[in-house]
Every structure is written in structure tokens, then in C-alpha cells.
Design a protein around this motif. Structure first.
Motif, PDB file in Angstrom:
ATOM      1  N   VAL A 264       0.828  -1.199   0.000  1.00 45.56           N
ATOM      2  CA  VAL A 264       0.000   0.000   0.000  1.00 45.56           C
ATOM      3  C   VAL A 264       0.868   1.258   0.000  1.00 45.56           C
ATOM      4  N   LEU A 265       1.997   1.201   0.705  1.00 51.27           N
ATOM      5  CA  LEU A 265       2.843   2.376   0.874  1.00 51.27           C
ATOM      6  C   LEU A 265       3.887   2.552  -0.222  1.00 51.27           C
ATOM      7  N   THR A 266       4.060   1.541  -1.077  1.00 53.22           N
ATOM      8  CA  THR A 266       5.106   1.651  -2.094  1.00 53.22           C
ATOM      9  C   THR A 266       4.618   1.440  -3.518  1.00 53.22           C
ATOM     10  N   GLU A 267       3.426   0.882  -3.705  1.00 50.08           N
ATOM     11  CA  GLU A 267       2.933   0.650  -5.054  1.00 50.08           C
ATOM     12  C   GLU A 267       1.957   1.763  -5.436  1.00 50.08           C
ATOM     13  N   LEU A 268       2.355   2.581  -6.389  1.00 54.75           N
ATOM     14  CA  LEU A 268       1.565   3.755  -6.755  1.00 54.75           C
ATOM     15  C   LEU A 268       0.213   3.383  -7.331  1.00 54.75           C
ATOM     16  N   VAL A 291       2.252  10.096  -0.987  1.00 59.55           N
ATOM     17  CA  VAL A 291       2.636  10.804   0.238  1.00 59.55           C
ATOM     18  C   VAL A 291       3.962  10.273   0.750  1.00 59.55           C
ATOM     19  N   ASN A 292       4.122   8.963   0.731  1.00 60.54           N
ATOM     20  CA  ASN A 292       5.356   8.334   1.192  1.00 60.54           C
ATOM     21  C   ASN A 292       6.541   8.794   0.357  1.00 60.54           C
ATOM     22  N   ALA A 293       6.360   8.838  -0.960  1.00 63.79           N
ATOM     23  CA  ALA A 293       7.444   9.245  -1.854  1.00 63.79           C
ATOM     24  C   ALA A 293       7.843  10.695  -1.641  1.00 63.79           C
ATOM     25  N   LEU A 294       6.879  11.564  -1.334  1.00 67.01           N
ATOM     26  CA  LEU A 294       7.144  13.005  -1.201  1.00 67.01           C
ATOM     27  C   LEU A 294       7.470  13.402   0.232  1.00 67.01           C
ATOM     28  N   SER A 295       7.667  12.428   1.111  1.00 65.07           N
ATOM     29  CA  SER A 295       7.990  12.702   2.508  1.00 65.07           C
ATOM     30  C   SER A 295       9.457  12.405   2.775  1.00 65.07           C
ATOM     31  N   GLN A 296      10.048  13.251   3.593  1.00 67.21           N
ATOM     32  CA  GLN A 296      11.426  12.984   4.014  1.00 67.21           C
ATOM     33  C   GLN A 296      11.484  11.722   4.862  1.00 67.21           C
ATOM     34  N   LYS A 297      10.486  11.553   5.711  1.00 65.82           N
ATOM     35  CA  LYS A 297      10.377  10.320   6.496  1.00 65.82           C
ATOM     36  C   LYS A 297       8.910  10.056   6.791  1.00 65.82           C
ATOM     37  N   LEU A 298       8.578   8.781   6.957  1.00 67.44           N
ATOM     38  CA  LEU A 298       7.209   8.373   7.244  1.00 67.44           C
ATOM     39  C   LEU A 298       7.258   7.125   8.106  1.00 67.44           C
ATOM     40  N   SER A 299       6.393   7.079   9.107  1.00 67.21           N
ATOM     41  CA  SER A 299       6.251   5.894   9.948  1.00 67.21           C
ATOM     42  C   SER A 299       4.778   5.508   9.985  1.00 67.21           C
ATOM     43  N   ILE A 300       4.521   4.229   9.885  1.00 69.81           N
ATOM     44  CA  ILE A 300       3.142   3.748   9.959  1.00 69.81           C
ATOM     45  C   ILE A 300       3.010   2.778  11.122  1.00 69.81           C
ATOM     46  N   ASP A 312       9.121   1.930   9.222  1.00 68.61           N
ATOM     47  CA  ASP A 312       9.645   3.269   8.950  1.00 68.61           C
ATOM     48  C   ASP A 312      10.141   3.364   7.509  1.00 68.61           C
ATOM     49  N   TYR A 313       9.975   4.555   6.929  1.00 65.97           N
ATOM     50  CA  TYR A 313      10.360   4.801   5.536  1.00 65.97           C
ATOM     51  C   TYR A 313      11.149   6.105   5.431  1.00 65.97           C
ATOM     52  N   LYS A 314      11.952   6.206   4.380  1.00 63.85           N
ATOM     53  CA  LYS A 314      12.643   7.449   4.039  1.00 63.85           C
ATOM     54  C   LYS A 314      12.537   7.635   2.538  1.00 63.85           C
ATOM     55  N   HIS A 315      11.936   8.746   2.118  1.00 63.65           N
ATOM     56  CA  HIS A 315      11.716   9.005   0.685  1.00 63.65           C
ATOM     57  C   HIS A 315      11.007   7.835   0.016  1.00 63.65           C
ATOM     58  N   VAL A 335      -0.477   7.199  10.764  1.00 55.38           N
ATOM     59  CA  VAL A 335       0.585   7.538   9.816  1.00 55.38           C
ATOM     60  C   VAL A 335       1.200   8.862  10.244  1.00 55.38           C
ATOM     61  N   THR A 336       2.505   8.850  10.477  1.00 52.27           N
ATOM     62  CA  THR A 336       3.242  10.071  10.821  1.00 52.27           C
ATOM     63  C   THR A 336       4.233  10.358   9.704  1.00 52.27           C
ATOM     64  N   PHE A 337       4.170  11.554   9.127  1.00 51.17           N
ATOM     65  CA  PHE A 337       5.066  11.858   8.013  1.00 51.17           C
ATOM     66  C   PHE A 337       5.523  13.307   8.060  1.00 51.17           C
ATOM     67  N   LEU A 338       6.710  13.527   7.513  1.00 48.68           N
ATOM     68  CA  LEU A 338       7.302  14.858   7.414  1.00 48.68           C
ATOM     69  C   LEU A 338       7.504  15.171   5.938  1.00 48.68           C
ATOM     70  N   PRO A 339       6.738  16.123   5.371  1.00 51.04           N
ATOM     71  CA  PRO A 339       6.929  16.481   3.963  1.00 51.04           C
ATOM     72  C   PRO A 339       8.373  16.885   3.697  1.00 51.04           C
ATOM     73  N   ASP A 340       8.899  16.459   2.564  1.00 51.28           N
ATOM     74  CA  ASP A 340      10.298  16.723   2.252  1.00 51.28           C
ATOM     75  C   ASP A 340      10.516  18.222   2.055  1.00 51.28           C
ATOM     76  N   PRO A 341      11.400  18.834   2.859  1.00 53.38           N
ATOM     77  CA  PRO A 341      11.627  20.283   2.725  1.00 53.38           C
ATOM     78  C   PRO A 341      12.253  20.680   1.396  1.00 53.38           C
ATOM     79  N   GLU A 342      12.827  19.727   0.656  1.00 53.15           N
ATOM     80  CA  GLU A 342      13.361  20.048  -0.665  1.00 53.15           C
ATOM     81  C   GLU A 342      12.237  20.275  -1.676  1.00 53.15           C
ATOM     82  N   ILE A 343      11.054  19.741  -1.379  1.00 55.33           N
ATOM     83  CA  ILE A 343       9.898  19.891  -2.276  1.00 55.33           C
ATOM     84  C   ILE A 343       8.918  20.920  -1.742  1.00 55.33           C
ATOM     85  N   PHE A 344       8.702  20.897  -0.426  1.00 55.56           N
ATOM     86  CA  PHE A 344       7.731  21.790   0.220  1.00 55.56           C
ATOM     87  C   PHE A 344       8.477  22.857   1.014  1.00 55.56           C
TER      88      PHE A 344
END
Length: 371
Positions: A264-268, A291-300, A312-315, A335-344
Motif C-alpha cells: 500500500v505504501l510503495t505501489e503507486l 505521500v510516502n514518496a514526497l515525505s522525508q520520512k514516514l512511519s506507519i 519506517d520509511y525514508k523518501h 501515519v506520521t510523516f514529514l513532507p520533504d523540505p526540498e519539495i515543500f
């Protein structure tokens, strides 16, 4: 007559032997000293990794195996390929081989006849190819490449015996690389963020990711399994969306070692666009994998079956396997995620969220959303 033992001479011999042994041990230790060994674990596979400071042989790949098909049984004695030879293979030729085998229908044909010899009509029927003309185009290429043989007088197709092991090894290696196709798509998502977030002149809005994650809780509510959802703004700029739904399934998918929650978190393409949040101006819907791809980090965190699971995930790339971290009587997903500051370039605004929550509550009055 008793012969007296010369204990002094015997001790001298033992001292010499111990000295030789000490010298041998010291030599072995010096030979091994440039290597520093460490062990890393990736999911179920444990890999021993050595840091080498001297010039040594690159090593080799050893393999053997057996396979019993419908008609033949194969057994291969242990073989070796030197890594130095593998790394020096002609890149252009390797690419051509992989490209030739990279066609789905050709792979399907090879896998089918590997199980048992088949006629052309049987291959067409088994693979739902429609016409024999479509089959002939691929059969001709595989025959010409010595990847397929046919019995005399238009008989059965099968794999040449000397090609069976290489094909099985290729499939074995591919099975360990399957997840990279998902990660390539996630990387492309990061490079094409405007297709999901809208081709805006201003900075991308991180709230679109929040609404997309909240959409999963809304879908659970619409299915009759979620009555409450919470939005928690964290001190590091991340946000947590939690609900009391069923929890994303965690069982391992057939023929893989990947859990359903990781899929669910990796297949678009896991969710269709109609079930995803569509940002204003966006060409494609945003699902949780985006969301997972565009986040600097994500935990589910998933609560179901009496257990608490976490990953836990990174990018978008898993940093851990799916871990069991506790027990619970509750169900739901957080789901806890931090939007990637390079994009946002902007962060979450509590006032924006507080304004949007009542709009959702008006549409779904039986869904309680806490902020």
C-alpha cells in the motif's frame, strides 16, 4: 631395563613447536587484519559485509540446484563465476540480453514451457494471447536466440537444457530485485511532483498530503469501520493522522516477502485515482504511496489482530521490515510523516487545518475528527 626420559629435551621440543604455532597464528592474524567484518540485516536476509583495506581477489559466485519439470529432471553440480569476470562483461551485450528478455510475453512463454513442453496452440490458450500470429513473432525471436527449441515437424516447444539453469538464476536474482521497480516509480514521483501537486508558481502546499492521508480514514468510515480520526501536529513539523478503523492488512502477499501494508505504501497503482485525493490542478491523484514518496520520512503504525505493527520509511523506501512492537485490543492505523523540505517550502498551518476539518465533518457528520 628402564630407560630414563630426558624431560629437558622434551620441553625444548615443545617450546619449539609452541613457537612455530605462535608464529603461524601471528601470520594468519596479520593476513586477516586489513578486513573489518560487520553484519547487516535486511528483512529476513543476513549479509556479512567486510571492509577491505588491501587488494584481494573480488571473490566468486557459487551456485547449484535441481529442478523437476513435467518431463525432465535437472541437477546441476556446484559452479562458480568469478566476480571480476562478471563485472567485466560487455555492458552493451548484457543490456541487449536483458532487453530481449524484458518483454512480458516472452518471459511468460519461457516460464510456461519451463514447466512443461507445450504446443503453439497450448501456449496461445494458456497465455490468452488471442492469435497464433502474435505468438509467432515472439517464438521466432526466442528460437533465433537459442532460448527455445521445437521438436521436429511442428512439435512441442521447450527450453534448451543448457538454458534452464541461467533462466532460473535470472528469475532468482529478479525476485530479490522486485521491490526496486516500486522504488524507481517513487523516485520518478519525486521528480514529477507537479503532476500530483499542481503546476503552481508558488511553493507546493503540504496540506494536500495531509488531506490524502485523511482520505484513507474517510474511506474506512464510508465502509462502516471508522468513527474517529485524529490529526496531531508534531514539534518537528511532521503530522500524525490516526483512526480507529480496521487497520491496513499486514499479511504477506503470495509469492513475495512483502507485507500488504508495504505494498500500500510503495505501489503507486495500489489505489485507483478515483479513491485518491486530487489536488487542484493536479493531473494524478495522491494516494498514500505518493505521500510516502514526497515525505522525508514516514512511519506507519497498524493496530489489528491484537498486535501493534510498525514500519519506517525514508523518501518512500523502507528502512525497516514490518516490526511487531506491542499488543493492543484496539484497531486502526496511524501515519506520521514529514513532507520533504526540498519539495515543500512551507509547513503545516493549524489555522488552515482547523478551517478544513469542519468542511469534512459537514459531509460526514458521523465521523469525529480531533485536531
Amino acid at each position: 631395563m628402564t630407560v630414563a626420559r630426558d624431560f629437558g629435551a622434551e620441553l625444548d621440543i615443545l617450546k619449539k613447536q609452541l613457537g612455530d604455532l605462535e608464529q603461524l597464528v601471528s601470520q594468519i592474524a596479520n593476513d586477516c587484519s586489513p578486513r573489518v567484518s560487520r553484519t547487516r540485516t535486511f528483512d529476513k536476509n543476513t549479509v556479512s559485509v567486510e571492509t577491505i583495506n588491501d587488494e584481494l581477489d573480488l571473490g566468486g559466485v557459487f551456485y547449484s540446484g535441481q529442478y523437476s519439470g513435467e518431463k525432465w529432471r535437472y541437477r546441476w553440480e556446484p559452479q562458480e563465476r568469478l566476480v571480476s569476470q562478471l563485472l567485466d562483461l560487455d555492458g552493451e551485450k548484457v543490456a541487449k540480453i536483458l532487453a530481449a528478455l524484458g518483454h512480458k510475453q516472452r518471459l511468460d512463454i519461457l516460464r510456461s514451457v519451463l514447466k512443461e513442453p507445450l504446443s503453439g496452440s497450448e501456449i496461445v490458450e494458456r497465455l490468452n494471447m488471442g492469435t497464433t500470429g502474435q505468438l509467432y513473432h515472439h517464438i521466432k525471436a526466442l528460437l533465433g536466440a537459442d532460448l527455445l527449441v521445437q521438436e521436429e515437424r511442428g512439435g512441442m516447444y521447450s527450453l534448451p537444457s543448457h538454458r534452464v539453469l541461467p533462466l532460473l538464476l535470472l528469475l532468482a536474482a529478479t525476485s530479490d530485485l522486485l521491490d526496486t521497480s516500486d522504488y524507481i516509480e517513487l523516485a520518478e514521483t519525486r521528480n514529477n511532483a507537479s503532476a500530483y501537486l499542481g503546476n503552481t508558481q508558488d511553493a507546493y502546499d503540504p496540506h494536500y498530503l495531509l488531506w490524502a492521508v485523511l482520505e484513507n480514514s474517510i474511506l474506512e468510515h464510508r465502509a462502516g469501520f471508522c468513527s474517529e480520526a485524529g490529526i496531531f501536529l508534531q514539534g518537528d513539523g511532521s503530522v500524525t493522522v490516526s483512526d480507529n478503523g480496521r487497520g491496513i492488512p499486514v499479511q504477506v502477499l503470495p509469492s513475495t516477502e512483502k507485507s500488504r501494508v508495504q505494498a500500500v505504501l510503495t505501489e503507486l497503482s495500489h489505489y485507483s485515482t478515483s479513491n485518491s485525493f486530487v489536488a487542484p490542478g493536479g493531473e494524478k491523484g495522491i494516494n498514500i504511496a505518493v505521500v510516502n514518496a514526497l515525505s522525508q520520512k514516514l512511519s506507519i503504525e497498524v493496530r489489528r489482530e491484537g498486535k501493534v505493527f510498525r514500519q519506517d520509511y525514508k523518501h518512500g523506501i523502507p528502512q525497516t521490515g514490518l516490526l511487531t512492537v506491542g499488543i493492543t485490543k484496539e484497531t486502526g492505523t496511524s501515519v506520521t510523516f514529514l513532507p520533504d523540505p526540498e519539495i515543500f517550502k512551507s509547513t503545516f498551518d493549524k489555522n488552515v487545518i482547523a478551517k478544513h476539518v469542519p468542511e469534512i465533518s459537514a459531509i460526514y457528520p458521523d465521523l469525529t475528527i480531533h485536531l
